[in-house]
Each structure stands twice: as structure tokens, then as C-alpha cells.
Scaffold this active site. Structure first.
Site, mmCIF file in Angstrom:
data_model
loop_
_atom_site.group_PDB
_atom_site.id
_atom_site.type_symbol
_atom_site.label_atom_id
_atom_site.label_comp_id
_atom_site.label_asym_id
_atom_site.label_seq_id
_atom_site.Cartn_x
_atom_site.Cartn_y
_atom_site.Cartn_z
ATOM 1 C CB THR A 1 -15.329 5.366 -2.786
ATOM 2 O OG1 THR A 1 -15.629 3.813 -2.686
ATOM 3 C CG2 THR A 1 -15.131 5.857 -1.398
ATOM 4 N NE ARG A 29 -15.769 -5.663 -0.095
ATOM 5 C CZ ARG A 29 -15.515 -4.277 -0.540
ATOM 6 N NH1 ARG A 29 -16.527 -3.256 -0.426
ATOM 7 N NH2 ARG A 29 -14.318 -3.950 -1.059
ATOM 8 C CB ILE A 30 -17.318 -4.603 5.969
ATOM 9 C CG1 ILE A 30 -18.694 -4.764 6.451
ATOM 10 C CG2 ILE A 30 -16.598 -3.181 6.549
ATOM 11 C CD1 ILE A 30 -18.927 -4.771 7.940
ATOM 12 N N GLY A 31 -16.082 -3.043 3.368
ATOM 13 C CA GLY A 31 -14.819 -2.487 2.649
ATOM 14 C C GLY A 31 -14.147 -1.613 3.600
ATOM 15 C CG ASP A 32 -11.787 1.330 1.639
ATOM 16 O OD1 ASP A 32 -12.368 0.805 0.742
ATOM 17 O OD2 ASP A 32 -11.405 2.564 1.789
ATOM 18 C CB THR A 51 -11.514 6.090 -3.528
ATOM 19 O OG1 THR A 51 -12.300 5.258 -4.273
ATOM 20 C CG2 THR A 51 -10.603 6.957 -4.342
ATOM 21 N N GLY A 52 -10.816 2.971 -3.702
ATOM 22 C CA GLY A 52 -10.224 1.943 -4.539
ATOM 23 C C GLY A 52 -10.708 0.610 -4.155
#
Lengths: 132, 187
Positions: A1, A29-32, A51-52
Site C-alpha cells: 500500500t 476481496r476489498i481492503g481498507d 496501511t496494514g
């Protein structure tokens, strides 16, 4: 990221984040990063890019929480960012960069390191990975 | 007060990151920071500055975004990005991109050219073509390094939040430090 936050000398703020996601993630899959309030947030008080582990950041509404702690508890940017990173998210999962309308910078993380860089108009600048 | 800027290239960087991996990333951070400093000194708006800097970071294969994006469990690319303006609270977001070179710029176009905040997958790809943003074949984003990392993650049967080596039980130190080797490309 990757992410960037900026504030100009009039206190205008903005944040942007971009990512490929997690290695070996499920298709779809959707992340933050693309969830406003989780990986990215900006209002009149601060701008945040996180990020993470995306699932942790979404669950913790990390970016919005930094702004909310400033807004409702009157905390400084550094205090708010440190609480979110060191008290409200599991160790080893999250980092963020943030700037405030007053030009403060915060770059806390609870993982071993975070690729980060920052600068201010008065000449300060930093590029770092781990802590001192 | 004056302007201020901060940027990141991902968290979860193991202490064991070898110099040959660390140096190019530090150089890239320095390069992107300079771009942001120059832009702010030229009175560019923070919204334009963050888009400009993230575009640059997306184009650098060392980081997990754009050209350096990590792979799904099917070996494909699905990129996502978002942007937000503190003054207006306007924001834009995209997910599931497979051909757009700079996801962050498409997110900004969603913010400025649609009544929505978020477009994903086929709709986002179609919007990209309508808006005429730069797109390339998906293979452009797939690097040898990322194929290797996907294989590592599959072998270890885990989703990697970074680019660590899978944790093997034969070396104690690695089992203790979840970010044993490799470099980080945390999600």
C-alpha cells in the site's frame, strides 16, 4: 500500500491511498484502502492514510478514529494517532501517516517498520523505515 | 504555519530487510517526497499534491500498488484506491481494477465526474474507458517478484500481510519474528 497526506499553508487538507491489496487474497476481496474512513480520511482537522491488514483497519475505522479523537476529545494529532495505533488496533497490523490543519505530522505504526517520509515548509524532512 | 506532507510505502517491514532491498525503496521515498515538496512550494493544492505523489508511488514497482501490486490467490491483479478532500469532504474510491495504470486518478474522477463515491470491478473498468484514463494489459502489473511471493504465500498456506518469508518451524528466530525475511508489501 502507498499513501500521501498534505496540508497547505492555508490549512487545506487532502489524503490519498492506493494498493494491490494482500498477497494471496481471495478474488473480489476489498481492503481498507478504498473504504473512506478506514484507510483514507480527510476533514477540516486532519488528513490520514493507513496501511496494514485491511480487515483490521476497516474493523477499527482507523482513519476516521484519528479525526474523531481530535474532533470530540480535542486531542492533538499525535495523541490521537498514537492512541489509534498503540491502544485501539492489534500489535503488528497497522501504520498510518497523518497531517493536521496546523501542519503537525504523525507517522505511528505498530508493525516492525513502515516505509515513510515527511517534510514541512520550514525545511524539516525525514525518510525512514524503522524507529531509531 | 507552513505546508506539511507525509507519505508511506507500506507497513510491516521486517528488520531483516537486506540493504539491496532497502536502498531502492528509501531512494524512491526520497524521490516522491521531493515531488511533493516541489508541488507544495509551487502552491499546488493538497488534493493535487496527494494525487501526484501517489501516482508516482503507484508507478514504482518496489511498492504494493499500481505496477508493484501483489497478486490474488488466482495470480491476478485487483487494485484499489481512494482520495479525499478535507475542505469539501468530497471523496472518491475504486476497487477491483485490473488494467488502470493509476488507480488514484480514477478515484479522483469518480469523485469529480460522478454523483457517487465508490465504483468497483467491471463498472470501474468501464468508467475508466469512458474517462479515457491510461489502461494497459493486466500483465503489465505482474512482476516476477510478485509471482514468487504468491508462491511463497501459497506454500505457507497463508495470506501475507507483507512480503515476509513463510514461517518455517525449523528456525526458532523466524517463528518468533513474523516478519522474518523478504521485504514488506503490506496491504
Amino acid at each position: 500500500t502507498v499513501g500521501c497526506v498534505a496540508v497547505d499553508s492555508n490549512g487545506n487538507l487532502a489524503s490519498a491511498t492506493s494498493t494491490g491489496g494482500l498477497v494471496n487474497k481471495m478474488v473480489g476481496r476489498i481492503g481498507d484502502t478504498s473504504v473512506i474512513g478506514a484507510g483514507t480520511y480527510a476533514n477540516e482537522l486532519c488528513a490520514v492514510s493507513a496501511t496494514g491488514v485491511g480487515e483490521v483497519i476497516i474493523r477499527g475505522t482507523v482513519a476516521r478514529d484519528v479525526a474523531a479523537l481530535m474532533e470530540f476529545k480535542g486531542l492533538s494529532l499525535k495523541e490521537a494517532a498514537n492512541i489509534v495505533i498503540h491502544e485501539r488496533t492489534p500489535k503488528g497490523t497497522v501504520g498510518l501517516v497523518a497531517v493536521s490543519a496546523a501542519g503537525d505530522i504523525a507517522m505511528p505504526y505498530n508493525t516492525p517498520g513502515m516505509f515513510r517520509a515527511s517534510a514541512t515548509e520550514d525545511g524539516y524532512s525525514e525518510v525512514a523505515i524503522w524507529s531509531e | 504555519m507552513g505546508w506539511a506532507i507525509a507519505l508511506h510505502g507500506g507497513a510491516g517491514v521486517p528488520y531483516s530487510l537486506p540493504p539491496e532491498r532497502r536502498q531502492p525503496r528509501e531512494e524512491a521515498l526520497r524521490h516522491c517526497l521531493q515531488i511533493g515538496i516541489k508541488a507544495l512550494n509551487s502552491k499546488m493544492t493538497p488534493l493535487d499534491v496527494v494525487e501526484l505523489v501517489v501516482r508516482e508511488l503507484e508507478n514504482i514497482p518496489h511498492f504494493n500498488a499500481g505496477r508493484g501490486s501483489v497478486l490474488t490467490n488466482k495470480g491476478t491483479i485487483e487494485m484499489e484506491a481512494s482520495i479525499m478532500d478535507g475542505n469539501t469532504m468530497k471523496c472518491g474510491a475504486v476497487s477491483g481494477l485490473t488494467t488502470v495504470v493509476n488507480a488514484v486518478s480514477l478515484a479522483r474522477l469518480v469523485m469529480e465526474n460522478t454523483p457517487h463515491i465508490y465504483l468497483a470491478f467491471d463498472g470501474a473498468e468501464e468508467f475508466a474507458r469512458q474517462q479515457g484514463v491510461e489502461t494497459v494489459d493486466s500483465s503489465h502489473f505482474i512482476t516476477e517478484e510478485n509471482i514468487e511471493r504468491l508462491n511463497q504465500a501459497k506454500e505457507a498456506n497463508r495470506v501475507q500481510i507483507d512480503y515476509t518469508q513463510p514461517i518455517y518451524n525449523d528456525t526458532k528466530s523466524e517463528t518468533e519474528t513474523p516478519f522474518a525475511n523478504g521485504d514488506s508489501q503490506t496491504g
